[in-house]
Design a protein around this motif. Structure first.
Motif, PDB file in Angstrom:
ATOM      1  N   UNK A   1       0.839  -1.029   0.037  1.00  0.00           N
ATOM      2  CA  UNK A   1       0.153  -0.187   0.469  1.00  0.00           C
ATOM      3  C   UNK A   1       1.178   1.334  -0.337  1.00  0.00           C
ATOM      4  N   UNK A   2       1.562   1.701  -0.986  1.00  0.00           N
ATOM      5  CA  UNK A   2       2.311   2.920  -1.191  1.00  0.00           C
ATOM      6  C   UNK A   2       1.514   3.456  -2.414  1.00  0.00           C
ATOM      7  N   UNK A   3       1.332   4.583  -2.468  1.00  0.00           N
ATOM      8  CA  UNK A   3       0.486   5.560  -2.757  1.00  0.00           C
ATOM      9  C   UNK A   3       1.186   5.836  -4.934  1.00  0.00           C
ATOM     10  N   UNK A   4       2.744   6.081  -4.162  1.00  0.00           N
ATOM     11  CA  UNK A   4       4.416   6.549  -5.052  1.00  0.00           C
ATOM     12  C   UNK A   4       4.097   5.472  -5.977  1.00  0.00           C
ATOM     13  N   UNK A   5       3.742   3.678  -5.508  1.00  0.00           N
ATOM     14  CA  UNK A   5       4.135   3.062  -6.710  1.00  0.00           C
ATOM     15  C   UNK A   5       2.731   2.591  -7.337  1.00  0.00           C
ATOM     16  N   UNK A   6       1.313   2.867  -6.958  1.00  0.00           N
ATOM     17  CA  UNK A   6       0.755   2.115  -7.743  1.00  0.00           C
ATOM     18  C   UNK A   6       0.460   3.293  -9.247  1.00  0.00           C
ATOM     19  N   UNK A   7       1.022   3.764  -9.856  1.00  0.00           N
ATOM     20  CA  UNK A   7       1.236   4.269 -11.348  1.00  0.00           C
ATOM     21  C   UNK A   7       1.871   3.078 -12.066  1.00  0.00           C
ATOM     22  N   UNK A   8       3.377   3.082 -11.419  1.00  0.00           N
ATOM     23  CA  UNK A   8       3.881   1.764 -12.168  1.00  0.00           C
ATOM     24  C   UNK A   8       3.412   0.870 -11.732  1.00  0.00           C
ATOM     25  N   UNK A   9       2.745   0.537 -10.544  1.00  0.00           N
ATOM     26  CA  UNK A   9       2.424  -1.154 -10.675  1.00  0.00           C
ATOM     27  C   UNK A   9       0.906  -1.394 -11.184  1.00  0.00           C
ATOM     28  N   UNK A  10       0.466  -0.387 -11.473  1.00  0.00           N
ATOM     29  CA  UNK A  10      -1.132  -1.011 -11.708  1.00  0.00           C
ATOM     30  C   UNK A  10      -1.677   0.065 -12.812  1.00  0.00           C
ATOM     31  N   UNK A  11      -1.127   0.803 -13.208  1.00  0.00           N
ATOM     32  CA  UNK A  11      -1.314   1.739 -14.042  1.00  0.00           C
ATOM     33  C   UNK A  11      -1.690   0.975 -15.950  1.00  0.00           C
ATOM     34  N   UNK A  12      -0.283   0.377 -16.013  1.00  0.00           N
ATOM     35  CA  UNK A  12      -1.446  -0.612 -17.519  1.00  0.00           C
ATOM     36  C   UNK A  12      -2.275  -1.162 -17.209  1.00  0.00           C
ATOM     37  N   UNK A  13      -2.411  -1.841 -16.376  1.00  0.00           N
ATOM     38  CA  UNK A  13      -3.697  -2.886 -16.028  1.00  0.00           C
ATOM     39  C   UNK A  13      -4.893  -2.227 -15.879  1.00  0.00           C
ATOM     40  N   UNK A  14      -5.055  -0.728 -15.199  1.00  0.00           N
ATOM     41  CA  UNK A  14      -6.092  -0.593 -14.854  1.00  0.00           C
ATOM     42  C   UNK A  14      -6.542   0.194 -16.389  1.00  0.00           C
ATOM     43  N   UNK A  15      -5.404   0.719 -17.171  1.00  0.00           N
ATOM     44  CA  UNK A  15      -5.842   1.122 -18.720  1.00  0.00           C
ATOM     45  C   UNK A  15      -5.782   0.567 -19.583  1.00  0.00           C
ATOM     46  N   UNK A  16      -5.656  -1.040 -19.222  1.00  0.00           N
ATOM     47  CA  UNK A  16      -6.427  -2.202 -20.700  1.00  0.00           C
ATOM     48  C   UNK A  16      -7.787  -2.160 -19.454  1.00  0.00           C
ATOM     49  N   UNK A  17      -8.694  -2.100 -18.502  1.00  0.00           N
ATOM     50  CA  UNK A  17      -9.542  -3.013 -18.417  1.00  0.00           C
ATOM     51  C   UNK A  17     -10.417  -1.431 -18.424  1.00  0.00           C
ATOM     52  N   UNK A  18      -9.192  -0.469 -18.274  1.00  0.00           N
ATOM     53  CA  UNK A  18     -10.892   0.720 -18.850  1.00  0.00           C
ATOM     54  C   UNK A  18     -10.832   0.771 -20.633  1.00  0.00           C
ATOM     55  N   UNK A  19      -9.574   0.823 -21.163  1.00  0.00           N
ATOM     56  CA  UNK A  19      -9.906   0.905 -22.882  1.00  0.00           C
ATOM     57  C   UNK A  19     -10.967  -0.054 -23.216  1.00  0.00           C
ATOM     58  N   UNK A  20     -10.555  -1.274 -22.173  1.00  0.00           N
ATOM     59  CA  UNK A  20     -11.625  -2.201 -23.096  1.00  0.00           C
ATOM     60  C   UNK A  20     -13.824  -2.382 -23.023  1.00  0.00           C
ATOM     61  N   UNK A  21     -13.885  -0.937 -21.989  1.00  0.00           N
ATOM     62  CA  UNK A  21     -14.970  -1.335 -21.883  1.00  0.00           C
ATOM     63  C   UNK A  21     -15.323   0.243 -22.671  1.00  0.00           C
ATOM     64  N   UNK A  22     -13.985   1.764 -22.343  1.00  0.00           N
ATOM     65  CA  UNK A  22     -14.593   2.717 -22.310  1.00  0.00           C
ATOM     66  C   UNK A  22     -14.532   2.606 -24.451  1.00  0.00           C
ATOM     67  N   UNK A  23     -13.590   1.502 -24.482  1.00  0.00           N
ATOM     68  CA  UNK A  23     -13.428   1.665 -26.036  1.00  0.00           C
ATOM     69  C   UNK A  23     -12.107   3.127 -26.693  1.00  0.00           C
ATOM     70  N   UNK A  24     -11.453   3.502 -25.891  1.00  0.00           N
ATOM     71  CA  UNK A  24     -11.152   4.920 -26.539  1.00  0.00           C
ATOM     72  C   UNK A  24     -10.244   5.349 -25.653  1.00  0.00           C
TER      73      UNK A  24
END
Lengths: 104, 205
Positions: B13-36
């Motif tokens: 649980x370290x906010x400064x690492x969120x983007x690095x650790x989960x950024x791509x995963x969250x982006x993929x998740x959002x991209x599949x659903x939002x398609x933009x």
């Protein structure tokens, strides 16, 4: 001989049903809705009979189920935080922009 | 003391690492659903900002990624809600996604499948499909001609398993509207996947 007669009778029944039952085009929305709600007794009976005589609609419904299962499987994998499509990544620019927004 | 305990039981649980650790995963998740792409980037940013503010509530309970995904889910639904309020849907031409050309238009068997364009047995294993990156590429392309609202409602229903009431509330539509939209999405995707994934050899027909 009896076998031949039996086949002929079945064929006649199927033909009769296909001519009298709702058409494939009418069944398509019903098949989709069967994934959404419990069909009425009348709809269920019509669908069952239609599927008995029309293998194309059997495949249609099967195809819809396959799509649903593949999508649910994807949803479940993502829910479990597993990576799907790992080739897709945030661009460097977007990453930098988000980093700056977070630092503010 | 309490803080260091949290830190030691859940070093992730370290906010400064969120983007690095989960950024791509969250982006993929959002991209599949939002398609933009840019809407997906915005959703990731909003999610991380909201997470930063709610950080204390999280306090290391459960998986960090699951927690972030939960926030992202809300952001995605918010996006759909905003979009459907901003531009009311037009129904024009949506019937074409039901592919009337697949059915006979005259004769004794009118409205039955044309034999040469009738559905085929895909002989597919959904679990295997799910793992094939190329399948998802074809899927994305098949989804793209659908009206935004139709595609979004379909994904919320099939991928995330939202129930009809929730989806109807998001898009401000009736249950009957939703069923028609889902039918169109399915009819179109089924045909498109059949041509482009399950039997490319028959494309020319």
């Amino acid at each position: 001989m009896a076998k031949g007669l039996y086949d002929k009778a079945i064929h006649a029944v199927r033909y009769f049903l296909l001519r009298r039952l709702p058409t494939c085009k009418q069944m398509a929305p019903v098949m989709s809705e069967s994934l959404e709600r419990r069909l009425t007794l009348r709809e269920r009976a019509a669908l069952k009979l239609h599927l008995w005589v029309c293998v194309w609609c059997v495949w249609y419904l099967e195809n819809l189920r396959t799509m649903r299962e593949a999508l649910r499987a994807r949803g479940a994998r993502e829910e479990g935080a597993a990576d799907v499509d790992s080739a897709v990544k945030l661009s460097d620019e977007a990453r930098e922009r988000i980093r700056r927004a977070l630092a503010r | 003391m309490a803080t260091s305990q949290v830190a030691s039981t859940n070093p992730a649980a370290d906010p400064s690492l969120w983007l690095e650790r989960h950024g791509d995963y969250l982006y993929r998740y959002a991209l599949f659903r939002l398609r933009d792409g840019s809407a997906a980037e915005d959703a990731v940013q909003e999610t991380l900002l909201a997470a930063l503010q709610a950080y204390r509530d999280f306090a290391g309970r459960g998986s960090e990624r699951t927690w972030l995904t939960g926030i992202l889910k809300h952001k995605i639904v918010d996006h759909f809600r905003r979009a459907s309020r901003q531009k009311p849907a037009s129904q024009l031409g949506e019937e074409s996604f039901e592919h009337p050309e697949l059915f006979r238009d005259e004769g004794q068997w009118v409205e039955h499948w044309r034999p040469e364009r009738a559905p085929v047995d895909w002989k597919a294993d959904p679990a295997r499909l799910c793992e094939q990156t190329e399948f998802w590429e074809v899927f994305r392309e098949c989804l793209s001609p659908l009206p935004e609202r139709v595609a979004s409602a379909f994904l919320l229903r099939e991928v995330d398993g939202l129930d009809s009431a929730e989806i109807c509330e998001v898009f401000q539509i009736t249950t009957n509207n939703l069923w028609v939209m889902l039918h169109r999405a399915r009819a179109h995707l089924r045909r498109c996947l059949e041509l482009n994934w399950f039997r490319p050899g028959l494309l020319k027909r």
